[in-house]
Design a protein around this motif. Structure first.
Motif, PDB file in Angstrom:
ATOM      1  N   TYR A  87       0.866  -1.184   0.000  1.00 64.13           N
ATOM      2  CA  TYR A  87       0.000   0.000   0.000  1.00 64.13           C
ATOM      3  C   TYR A  87       0.900   1.231   0.000  1.00 64.13           C
ATOM      4  CZ  TYR A  87      -3.526  -3.479   0.989  1.00 64.13           C
ATOM      5  OH  TYR A  87      -4.337  -4.582   0.899  1.00 64.13           O
ATOM      6  N   PRO A 231     -10.086  -0.343   6.902  1.00 64.57           N
ATOM      7  CA  PRO A 231      -9.777  -0.116   5.497  1.00 64.57           C
ATOM      8  C   PRO A 231     -10.028  -1.360   4.650  1.00 64.57           C
ATOM      9  CG  PRO A 231      -7.771  -0.400   6.751  1.00 64.57           C
ATOM     10  CD  PRO A 231      -8.881  -0.330   7.748  1.00 64.57           C
ATOM     11  N   GLU A 232     -10.333  -1.125   3.375  1.00 65.35           N
ATOM     12  CA  GLU A 232     -10.588  -2.203   2.420  1.00 65.35           C
ATOM     13  C   GLU A 232      -9.256  -2.740   1.896  1.00 65.35           C
ATOM     14  OE1 GLU A 232     -13.347  -3.635   1.398  1.00 65.35           O
ATOM     15  OE2 GLU A 232     -14.852  -2.373   2.386  1.00 65.35           O
ATOM     16  N   VAL A 235      -8.424  -2.295  -1.927  1.00 63.30           N
ATOM     17  CA  VAL A 235      -8.376  -0.922  -2.446  1.00 63.30           C
ATOM     18  C   VAL A 235      -6.999  -0.314  -2.157  1.00 63.30           C
ATOM     19  CG1 VAL A 235      -9.377   1.390  -2.258  1.00 63.30           C
ATOM     20  CG2 VAL A 235     -10.858  -0.626  -2.143  1.00 63.30           C
ATOM     21  N   ASP A 236      -6.457   0.415  -3.128  1.00 65.51           N
ATOM     22  CA  ASP A 236      -5.177   1.109  -2.968  1.00 65.51           C
ATOM     23  C   ASP A 236      -4.003   0.162  -2.741  1.00 65.51           C
ATOM     24  OD1 ASP A 236      -6.327   3.715  -3.194  1.00 65.51           O
ATOM     25  OD2 ASP A 236      -6.986   3.585  -1.113  1.00 65.51           O
ATOM     26  N   ASN A 267      -5.869   3.002   3.114  1.00 67.50           N
ATOM     27  CA  ASN A 267      -6.737   3.567   2.084  1.00 67.50           C
ATOM     28  C   ASN A 267      -6.622   5.083   2.046  1.00 67.50           C
ATOM     29  OD1 ASN A 267      -9.649   1.342   2.415  1.00 67.50           O
ATOM     30  ND2 ASN A 267      -7.656   1.001   1.502  1.00 67.50           N
ATOM     31  N   LYS A 268      -6.713   5.630   0.835  1.00 65.49           N
ATOM     32  CA  LYS A 268      -6.849   7.077   0.683  1.00 65.49           C
ATOM     33  C   LYS A 268      -8.312   7.457   0.887  1.00 65.49           C
ATOM     34  CE  LYS A 268      -3.108   7.725  -2.681  1.00 65.49           C
ATOM     35  NZ  LYS A 268      -2.747   8.288  -4.007  1.00 65.49           N
ATOM     36  N   GLY A 274      -6.200   9.250   4.444  1.00 64.36           N
ATOM     37  CA  GLY A 274      -7.407   8.731   5.059  1.00 64.36           C
ATOM     38  C   GLY A 274      -7.826   9.532   6.276  1.00 64.36           C
ATOM     39  N   LYS A 282     -12.101   5.500   6.753  1.00 69.11           N
ATOM     40  CA  LYS A 282     -11.854   4.073   6.975  1.00 69.11           C
ATOM     41  C   LYS A 282     -10.871   3.830   8.104  1.00 69.11           C
ATOM     42  CE  LYS A 282     -14.420   2.231   3.712  1.00 69.11           C
ATOM     43  NZ  LYS A 282     -15.508   1.257   4.016  1.00 69.11           N
TER      44      LYS A 282
END
Length: 337
Positions: A87, A231-232, A235-236, A267-268, A274, A282
């Protein structure tokens, strides 16, 4: 299927198959005494373990209650533990907080270090801290356990060697990192033993959440009982697990039981850093990240690192709210000899 290693007096524990809802387990030692032994003979062990898993979930074999307090990390020790930093948003924030420029190669060539793999913490084991100034932090991550292959694996070949998936608390001593990195030789004292989830699962157990290279679910962390991040994971993620495993195997062979981590899930938000969960974001998978953001916006960090008495719980849930891997649930304690 879901696999765990229970305490039995042996450093590598006893291999068991755990039910899908994490409530029951069956002894798998007749198939393989340890998870490492199963991975070393995967072509034979995997179908036998799958058959036992089917019986456990159908209630057609003798089982016992599964208690995560009796679980070691699935591989209590391993031949190799390599942690990436997939990430790049997280890396970018670290560098921005200290006004360091971000090299363009960070977006094309993964960062990775080789951690200590001789003694992992159990998922409910206390985190020992010798000095508060060391800056004790948690890092919520996802990791995969691999099979074997020659050096020079392609990403597609590397993806085929992903055997199991886990979640991680990659404990870091942030206060020790700057001086270590300044030596030019990387992490050592700043990376004490890591903890993994009570169970490791085969990718098929994750259903549509696993696309063969990434896990598409939130990683939920609670610091001292308060939600800190969700956070996912899909993603990112600049580098997927196939790319990370291939990176590891560029100049060395891949061995059965190698653990490869994703690095801190980050995550952004609105193409920027974030935000805390309380502010509609998130959140974060480590304390360092919120401290970076506080430094960027306020000039100085205000969120403290963990000290004795603090607790961290890291868990992942499926779309129905069922815990997939069980929880990493740890407390920081004062270490004395």
């Amino acid at each position: 299927m879901k696999l765990a290693s229970l305490r039995n007096g042996h450093p590598d524990g006893q291999l068991v198959v755990v039910s899908r809802d994490l409530s029951r387990y069956a002894d798998a030692s007749a198939i393989a005494p340890t998870l490492q032994a199963a991975l070393d003979d995967w072509s034979r062990a995997e179908p036998a373990l799958k058959a036992l898993s089917d019986k456990v979930n159908a209630g057609s074999v003798e089982t016992q209650a599964f208690d995560t307090a009796n679980a070691l990390s699935p591989l209590p020790r391993s031949y190799a533990w390599a942690d990436g930093s997939a990430y790049v948003n997280h890396v970018e924030l670290v560098r921005k907080a200290r006004n360091a420029e971000m090299p363009e190669t960070f977006w094309t060539d993964p960062l990775m270090y080789q951690g200590g793999s001789d003694a992992f913490l159990a998922p409910t084991q206390d985190i020992p801290l010798g000095d508060d100034s060391w800056g004790c932090d948690f890092e919520g991550e996802v990791a995969v356990i691999t099979g074997s292959g020659p050096s020079g694996l392609t990403a597609d070949e590397a993806a085929d060697q992903i055997r199991l998936v886990m979640i991680v608390n990659d404990v870091s001593m942030r206060g020790l990192i700057p001086a270590e990195l300044a030596k030019g030789f990387g992490f050592f004292q700043s990376k004490p033993p890591t903890a993994f989830s009570p169970v490791a699962v085969t990718p098929d157990e994750l259903g549509e959440a696993w696309d063969g290279r990434k896990l598409h679910l939130p990683l939920v962390s609670h610091l001292n009982g308060e939600k800190f991040g969700e956070p996912e994971c899909g993603v990112d993620m600049t580098f997927d697990f196939a790319q990370l495993v291939a990176h590891l195997a560029k100049t060395r062979p891949l061995t059965n039981g190698t653990i490869v981590g994703s690095g801190t899930i980050s995550n952004k938000m609105d193409d920027g850093p974030g935000k805390p969960v309380a502010e509609g974001g998130k959140g974060y998978s480590c304390i360092a990240e919120i401290r970076m953001i506080e430094t960027i916006y306020d000039g100085a960090p205000k969120t403290p690192f963990m000290t004795p008495g603090d607790t961290i719980r890291i868990e992942m849930f499926d779309r129905e709210g069922q815990s997939i891997f069980g929880a990493i649930d740890q407390k920081v304690v004062r270490y004395t000899r």
